[in-house]
Scaffold this active site. Structure first.
Site, mmCIF file in Angstrom:
data_model
loop_
_atom_site.group_PDB
_atom_site.id
_atom_site.type_symbol
_atom_site.label_atom_id
_atom_site.label_comp_id
_atom_site.label_asym_id
_atom_site.label_seq_id
_atom_site.Cartn_x
_atom_site.Cartn_y
_atom_site.Cartn_z
ATOM 1 N N GLU A 176 -9.662 -112.318 41.824
ATOM 2 C CA GLU A 176 -11.127 -112.422 41.741
ATOM 3 C C GLU A 176 -11.739 -111.604 42.869
ATOM 4 O OE1 GLU A 176 -14.908 -112.817 41.323
ATOM 5 O OE2 GLU A 176 -13.549 -113.564 39.761
ATOM 6 N N CYS A 211 -18.162 -113.331 27.183
ATOM 7 C CA CYS A 211 -19.047 -114.357 26.628
ATOM 8 C C CYS A 211 -20.344 -113.711 26.163
ATOM 9 C CB CYS A 211 -19.314 -115.455 27.650
ATOM 10 S SG CYS A 211 -20.090 -116.904 26.909
ATOM 11 N N ASP A 258 -11.469 -111.361 31.455
ATOM 12 C CA ASP A 258 -12.710 -111.961 30.946
ATOM 13 C C ASP A 258 -13.829 -111.332 31.750
ATOM 14 O OD1 ASP A 258 -14.738 -113.494 29.986
ATOM 15 O OD2 ASP A 258 -14.035 -115.388 30.798
ATOM 16 N N ASP A 273 -10.280 -106.404 43.620
ATOM 17 C CA ASP A 273 -11.161 -105.744 42.660
ATOM 18 C C ASP A 273 -10.311 -105.199 41.522
ATOM 19 O OD1 ASP A 273 -12.896 -104.164 41.226
ATOM 20 O OD2 ASP A 273 -13.690 -103.088 42.961
ATOM 21 N N GLY A 328 -11.601 -121.575 35.258
ATOM 22 C CA GLY A 328 -11.256 -122.396 34.101
ATOM 23 C C GLY A 328 -10.111 -121.824 33.280
ATOM 24 N N LYS A 329 -10.229 -120.551 32.903
ATOM 25 C CA LYS A 329 -9.154 -119.928 32.116
ATOM 26 C C LYS A 329 -7.884 -119.787 32.952
ATOM 27 C CE LYS A 329 -12.216 -117.291 29.055
ATOM 28 N NZ LYS A 329 -13.492 -117.613 29.738
ATOM 29 N N GLY A 372 -12.483 -115.775 38.385
ATOM 30 C CA GLY A 372 -13.519 -116.730 38.756
ATOM 31 C C GLY A 372 -14.350 -117.200 37.576
ATOM 32 N N PRO A 373 -14.770 -118.468 37.574
ATOM 33 C CA PRO A 373 -14.554 -119.487 38.606
ATOM 34 C C PRO A 373 -13.260 -120.276 38.471
ATOM 35 C CG PRO A 373 -16.051 -120.332 36.961
ATOM 36 C CD PRO A 373 -15.734 -118.918 36.553
#
Length: 479
Positions: free
Chosen positions: A319, A415, A362, A345, A299-300, A296-297
Site C-alpha cells: 500500500e 469499484c 484493486d 508504490d 479488506g481484500k 488499503g484499507p
C-alpha cells in the site's frame, strides 16, 4: 426603580427570551453534514465518533436516537440534489448565496418533511429550533419561512414541479428525481445499457441503505459462527459469497468477538467475490506467492491472506499510503499463514518481475460503484476525474502483469462501472508491448451469480446483485 416588564412599540408586553432547545440528534446530524461540507470528510468516518460522543454526553441517547441521526445524515446526503432543486424554488436568491450552515439546516428540514414519516409540524418546529441553536434567531426565521413553503407539497408533488418531463430531457429528469449529477446519470446509463427501467432501478438502488455485510475469513471463523453470534432472526447468509453474512436489522459489528479479534470483518459481498474469484482462477505451475498491490484499507488483503494460508501460500500486501498500510497491518493481524505488509508504490514496485503467482490490483477510481455507502461522493466527483485516474490505473495494471510470472494470474478490480475505468483500461494495457497476456473468463468463478455481463470480465450492480458495482477482469500472463 422600574419593575415593569419590557414592552413592544405597540405597547404590548414583549415575550421573554426563550433559550432554544438543544436536540442532540439534530445537532449531531448538523455537525456531520458540516464536516462533510467543510472538510471533505466521509459520513461513514465522521458519524461513529459523533455517535459515541453523544452516548457519553447524554444518558438517554439510545439506539433509536442513533438510528434517526444516521437516517438524517445519509438521507440528506443521498437526496441533496433533489432537495436543492426544491429549496431553490422556495428561496428568493440563488442557493449559492445562502450561507452553507443555513443551507445544511434547510436540507435537514427538507429531508424530514419529504423523506421521513416525521409529522410536518414537528419537522418544521425541530428544524427551526436547530437553526436557533446553530445559526441564531434571525436566520431561524428565514429557515421557518422557507420550510413552510416546502410543506406546500409532498415529494411527488414537488418533483412534478422541479423536474423537467422525461420526454423533454431524460437525463435531467432522472438527475433531479433520483438525486444524481447529470454526468453520472449519463455515465451509468452508458455502462448499463438498456432503457429507462434499468437505469431507474440502478439510481434508486443508489439511494437505498445497504445491508451491513460480514465476511467469515476462511480457517479463522465460519458463517455458522457469525449467524449464531448475531442471531438468525437478525442475520442471513450472503446471496452469492459462501463467506458472507448479511445483518438484516443493522447492529454493531464491532460488538462481535470474531470481528474484534480480526477473524471476521465488514466487507461488501462484491468485494468478497473479487478476492474469491482471483483465488479460484486456474493456474499453471506453483501457487506459493500472492500479491495485493493496492491493499488499503485491507479488506481484500485479509480475505486473500486467509485463502492463501489454507494453501500454504504467502501474501505480500503493498500500500502506497503509510496510514492505509497500517490499516492493512491491523486487518491481517493474526493471519495463520505467512504474510508481509509493505509501504510501496505499485507503479514503481520494489519487487522483481515475474515474482508472484497471483496478483490483485484493486485500483483507485471514482468510486461510482459505491454511491450507496458514500453518498457524498456523487457531489464531489467531476467528470474530468474519470480521465484523471486513467494513467494511474493503466500503470498499476501494467506493473501487475510484470509482477506475475508466466502462467500466473492477475485480477484487475475497481469499484466503478464506468467503461473508461473498467474494460477500456484492460484493453489499452493489453495492447502495450512488453507484456503478453490473455483474458480468463471470470464468469464461471462466480458460481450462481446471474447477469454479470457477456464476459470474459464481470460487472456487478447494486440493483441486480445487492452489492457495490464492482468490476473484475482476470488475465493470465503468457509471455
Amino acid at each position: 426603580m422600574n419593575d415593569q416588564p419590557p414592552r413592544r412599540k405597540n405597547g404590548r408586553p414583549a415575550k421573554p427570551h426563550r433559550r432554544p432547545k438543544k436536540d442532540p440528534v439534530r445537532i449531531l446530524a448538523f455537525e456531520a453534514l458540516r464536516a462533510v461540507d467543510e472538510r471533505d470528510a466521509y459520513a461513514n468516518l465522521v458519524l461513529p465518533p459523533l455517535l459515541r460522543k453523544a452516548r457519553e454526553k447524554h444518558e438517554d441517547f439510545d439506539a433509536r436516537d442513533a438510528a434517526l441521526a444516521t437516517e438524517l445524515v445519509y438521507g440528506t446526503l443521498r437526496r441533496q440534489g433533489t432537495y436543492d432543486a426544491i429549496l431553490a424554488s422556495c428561496v428568493d436568491r440563488p442557493l449559492r448565496e445562502v450561507d452553507p450552515p443555513v443551507l445544511d439546516v434547510l436540507s435537514l428540514g427538507a429531508h424530514q418533511l419529504l423523506g421521513t414519516r416525521i409529522p410536518p409540524h414537528a419537522a418544521v418546529s425541530a428544524t427551526v429550533e436547530l437553526a436557533r441553536v446553530v445559526c441564531g434567531d434571525g436566520r431561524a426565521k428565514f429557515v421557518n419561512a422557507v420550510l413552510r413553503k416546502v410543506t406546500a407539497h409532498d415529494l411527488d408533488g414537488w418533483l412534478e414541479r422541479v423536474a423537467p418531463p422525461y420526454e423533454d430531457d431524460p437525463e435531467e429528469h432522472l438527475a433531479v428525481v433520483h438525486s444524481h449529477p447529470r454526468w453520472i446519470v449519463s455515465a451509468l446509463w452508458d455502462a448499463l445499457g438498456g432503457g429507462r427501467a434499468g437505469i431507474e432501478d440502478l439510481l434508486e438502488a443508489d439511494n437505498e441503505r445497504p445491508d451491513v455485510t460480514l465476511v467469515a475469513r476462511p480457517g479463522r471463523s465460519s458463517v455458522g459462527e457469525l449467524l449464531d453470534a448475531v442471531g438468525e432472526d437478525r442475520a442471513l447468509p450472503g446471496r452469492w459469497s459462501p463467506q458472507a453474512v448479511r445483518l438484516v436489522e443493522g447492529g454493531e459489528p464491532g460488538a462481535l468477538d470474531a470481528v474484534r479479534e480480526g477473524r471476521a470483518g465488514v466487507q461488501d459481498e462484491g468485494s468478497q467475490l473479487v478476492a474469491l474469484a482471483l483465488a479460484a482462477a486456474p493456474l499453471d505451475g506453483p501457487d506459493r506467492r500472492w500479491l495485493d498491490g493496492c491493499a488499503g484499507p485491507g479488506g481484500k488483503a485479509a480475505l486473500l491472506g486467509a485463502l492463501a494460508a489454507e494453501r500454504g501460500a504467502a501474501l505480500l500486501a503493498a500500500e502506497r499510503q503509510p496510514h492505509r498500510a497500517r490499516l492493512v497491518g491491523r486487518a491481517l493481524a493474526g493471519n495463520p499463514g505467512p504474510y508481509q505488509v509493505v509501504t510501496a508504490d505499485g507503479t514503481r514496485p520494489p519487487w522483481r518481475e515475474g515474482t508472484f503467482d497471483r496478483v490483485l490490483v484493486d485500483v483507485p477510481c471514482t468510486g461510482l460503484g459505491a454511491l450507496r455507502r458514500r453518498p457524498e461522493a456523487r457531489w464531489r466527483r467531476r467528470q474530468e476525474d474519470v480521465a484523471g485516474f486513467g494513467p494511474l490505473q493503466r500503470n498499476l495494471l501494467h506493473e501487475a502483469l510484470r509482477a506475475v510470472r508466466t502462467g500466473g494470474v492477475v485480477g484487475y478490480a475497481t469499484c466503478s462501472p464506468h467503461p473508461a475505468e473498467t474494460r477500456a483500461v484492460v484493453q489499452d494495457v493489453l495492447k502495450r508491448d512488453g507484456v503478453e497476456a490473455e483474458w480468463i473468463d471470470a464468469r464461471p468463478l462466480l458460481p450462481g451469480v446471474p447477469a454479470v455481463g457477456e464476459g470474459p470480465d464481470v460487472q456487478l450492480w447494486p440493483h441486480l446483485h445487492g452489492t457495490d458495482a464492482m468490476y473484475l477482469a482476470l488475465l493470465r500472463r503468457t509471455g
